[in-house]
Motif scaffolding. Structure first.
Motif, PDB file in Angstrom:
ATOM      1  N   ARG A 143       0.545  -1.356   0.032  1.00 26.20           N
ATOM      2  CA  ARG A 143      -0.256  -0.152  -0.131  1.00 26.20           C
ATOM      3  C   ARG A 143       1.171   1.126   0.231  1.00 26.20           C
ATOM      4  O   ARG A 143       0.363   2.009   0.005  1.00 26.20           O
ATOM      5  CB  ARG A 143      -0.982  -0.004   1.330  1.00 26.20           C
ATOM      6  N   LYS A 144       2.506   1.684  -0.078  1.00 22.66           N
ATOM      7  CA  LYS A 144       2.946   2.274   0.455  1.00 22.66           C
ATOM      8  C   LYS A 144       2.935   3.348  -1.274  1.00 22.66           C
ATOM      9  O   LYS A 144       3.046   4.127  -1.032  1.00 22.66           O
ATOM     10  CB  LYS A 144       4.449   1.705   0.506  1.00 22.66           C
ATOM     11  N   ARG A 145       3.098   2.640  -2.173  1.00 15.94           N
ATOM     12  CA  ARG A 145       2.690   3.557  -3.236  1.00 15.94           C
ATOM     13  C   ARG A 145       1.390   3.996  -3.696  1.00 15.94           C
ATOM     14  O   ARG A 145       1.677   5.583  -3.983  1.00 15.94           O
ATOM     15  CB  ARG A 145       3.067   2.473  -4.720  1.00 15.94           C
ATOM     16  N   TYR A 196      15.625  -0.846   9.134  1.00 14.03           N
ATOM     17  CA  TYR A 196      14.052  -1.517   8.720  1.00 14.03           C
ATOM     18  C   TYR A 196      13.297  -1.360   8.608  1.00 14.03           C
ATOM     19  O   TYR A 196      13.057  -2.223   9.463  1.00 14.03           O
ATOM     20  CB  TYR A 196      14.794  -3.257   8.429  1.00 14.03           C
ATOM     21  N   SER A 197      12.133  -0.411   7.800  1.00  5.84           N
ATOM     22  CA  SER A 197      11.406  -0.004   8.034  1.00  5.84           C
ATOM     23  C   SER A 197      10.359  -0.094   6.784  1.00  5.84           C
ATOM     24  O   SER A 197      10.805   0.484   6.021  1.00  5.84           O
ATOM     25  CB  SER A 197      11.010   1.018   9.454  1.00  5.84           C
ATOM     26  N   THR A 237       8.259   4.177   1.936  1.00  3.43           N
ATOM     27  CA  THR A 237       7.201   5.642   1.601  1.00  3.43           C
ATOM     28  C   THR A 237       8.320   6.030   0.039  1.00  3.43           C
ATOM     29  O   THR A 237       7.832   6.900  -0.134  1.00  3.43           O
ATOM     30  CB  THR A 237       6.489   5.769   3.085  1.00  3.43           C
ATOM     31  N   ALA A 238       9.465   6.293   1.498  1.00  2.00           N
ATOM     32  CA  ALA A 238       9.915   7.410   0.945  1.00  2.00           C
ATOM     33  C   ALA A 238      10.191   7.311  -0.162  1.00  2.00           C
ATOM     34  O   ALA A 238      10.804   7.893  -1.328  1.00  2.00           O
ATOM     35  CB  ALA A 238      11.313   7.495   2.136  1.00  2.00           C
ATOM     36  N   ARG A 239      11.420   5.501  -0.382  1.00  2.00           N
ATOM     37  CA  ARG A 239      11.415   5.383  -1.987  1.00  2.00           C
ATOM     38  C   ARG A 239      10.723   5.539  -2.693  1.00  2.00           C
ATOM     39  O   ARG A 239      10.193   5.743  -4.173  1.00  2.00           O
ATOM     40  CB  ARG A 239      11.844   4.038  -1.633  1.00  2.00           C
ATOM     41  N   LYS A 293      17.523   4.088  17.115  1.00  3.86           N
ATOM     42  CA  LYS A 293      17.261   3.542  16.444  1.00  3.86           C
ATOM     43  C   LYS A 293      16.384   4.120  15.820  1.00  3.86           C
ATOM     44  O   LYS A 293      16.695   3.764  14.193  1.00  3.86           O
ATOM     45  CB  LYS A 293      17.129   2.060  16.552  1.00  3.86           C
ATOM     46  N   ASN A 294      15.487   4.693  15.621  1.00  2.00           N
ATOM     47  CA  ASN A 294      14.616   5.238  14.940  1.00  2.00           C
ATOM     48  C   ASN A 294      14.704   6.633  14.284  1.00  2.00           C
ATOM     49  O   ASN A 294      13.565   7.230  14.059  1.00  2.00           O
ATOM     50  CB  ASN A 294      12.912   5.194  15.575  1.00  2.00           C
TER      51      ASN A 294
END
Length: 230
Positions: A68-70, A87-88, A93-95, A114-115
């Motif tokens: 669904r990210k796209r 690794y999230s 989504t950013a890509r 880490k976040n």
């Protein structure tokens, strides 16, 4: 409508009587997470929408969410990354946003957290650094910016900095606890117990923190015996 920033964003839009859209990794009739059932009703009541490419009745399988990210990035003017581990799903989504020629914004974070890896890395790669809402507004299309900018207050009020810990309407003991927390810094529960003017037990403090968590202001991690602001 994922837990965390997504939910907080929807609630912010609803509080401002605005429209907000939620893209599901399940059928539109399968509310996930279930605690956001009321939130989904509020989204629809204000003219927003619940969107999914999955058929009705499709359960929230892990493999559905990256797909669904796209859609998330494609229907947006830009993508703002607040937190993201190495690794999230937020990286996906950013890509997608970059591939779709969308603007990418990122809120910098403590390099030891880490976040903060995701937003800090994106900033190094050219994403727009965001410290206040105006940083996003400046890059929006003119017609969108004029619609969203309050006519009575186009700029942030005064010189005060944005606060992650609004304390309006909170009971006195919760205000005192919030006053002892610091952004991007862990605070041991015993330190709070010692500094409180009115003595409270660890269990009472945790109860207050979890009560605050209902408004998205504080997160408590009882398993590790420390509390952390975010």
């Amino acid at each position: 409508m994922a837990r965390g920033v997504d939910t907080a964003s929807h609630r912010g839009a609803i509080s401002a009587k605005g429209k907000t859209l939620a893209v599901f990794g399940a059928g539109v009739d399968v509310i996930y997470p279930k605690e956001n059932s009321r939130l989904s009703e509020q989204i629809l009541a204000l003219g927003g929408a619940l969107i999914s490419e999955f058929s009705r009745g499709t359960f929230a399988a892990p493999q559905n969410f990256p797909i669904r990210k796209r859609i998330l990035s494609g229907m947006s003017v830009g993508v703002l990354v607040v937190e993201s581990a190495e690794y999230s799903g937020t990286r996906i989504t950013a890509r997608c946003a970059l591939e779709q020629n969308r603007d990418v914004f990122a809120v910098p974070g403590n390099v030891t957290h880490k976040n903060s890896w995701g937003p800090n890395t994106l900033i190094k790669q050219g994403a727009r650094l965001v410290a206040t809402w105006e940083d996003v507004g400046e890059d929006l299309p003119t017609e969108v910016r004029l619609t969203l900018t309050p006519s009575s207050s186009p700029e942030s009020q005064g010189a005060s900095s944005a606060s992650l810990f609004p304390d309006e309407g909170l009971p006195p003991h919760e205000k005192r606890i919030l006053g002892l927390l610091k952004a991007d810094e862990a605070t041991h529960i015993e330190e709070i117990v010692e500094k409180l003017e009115t003595k409270m037990s660890s269990s009472e403090i945790f109860a207050a923190l979890f009560e605050l968590d209902l408004t998205g202001e504080v997160r408590a991690d009882a398993g590790k015996n420390f509390v952390k602001s975010f």
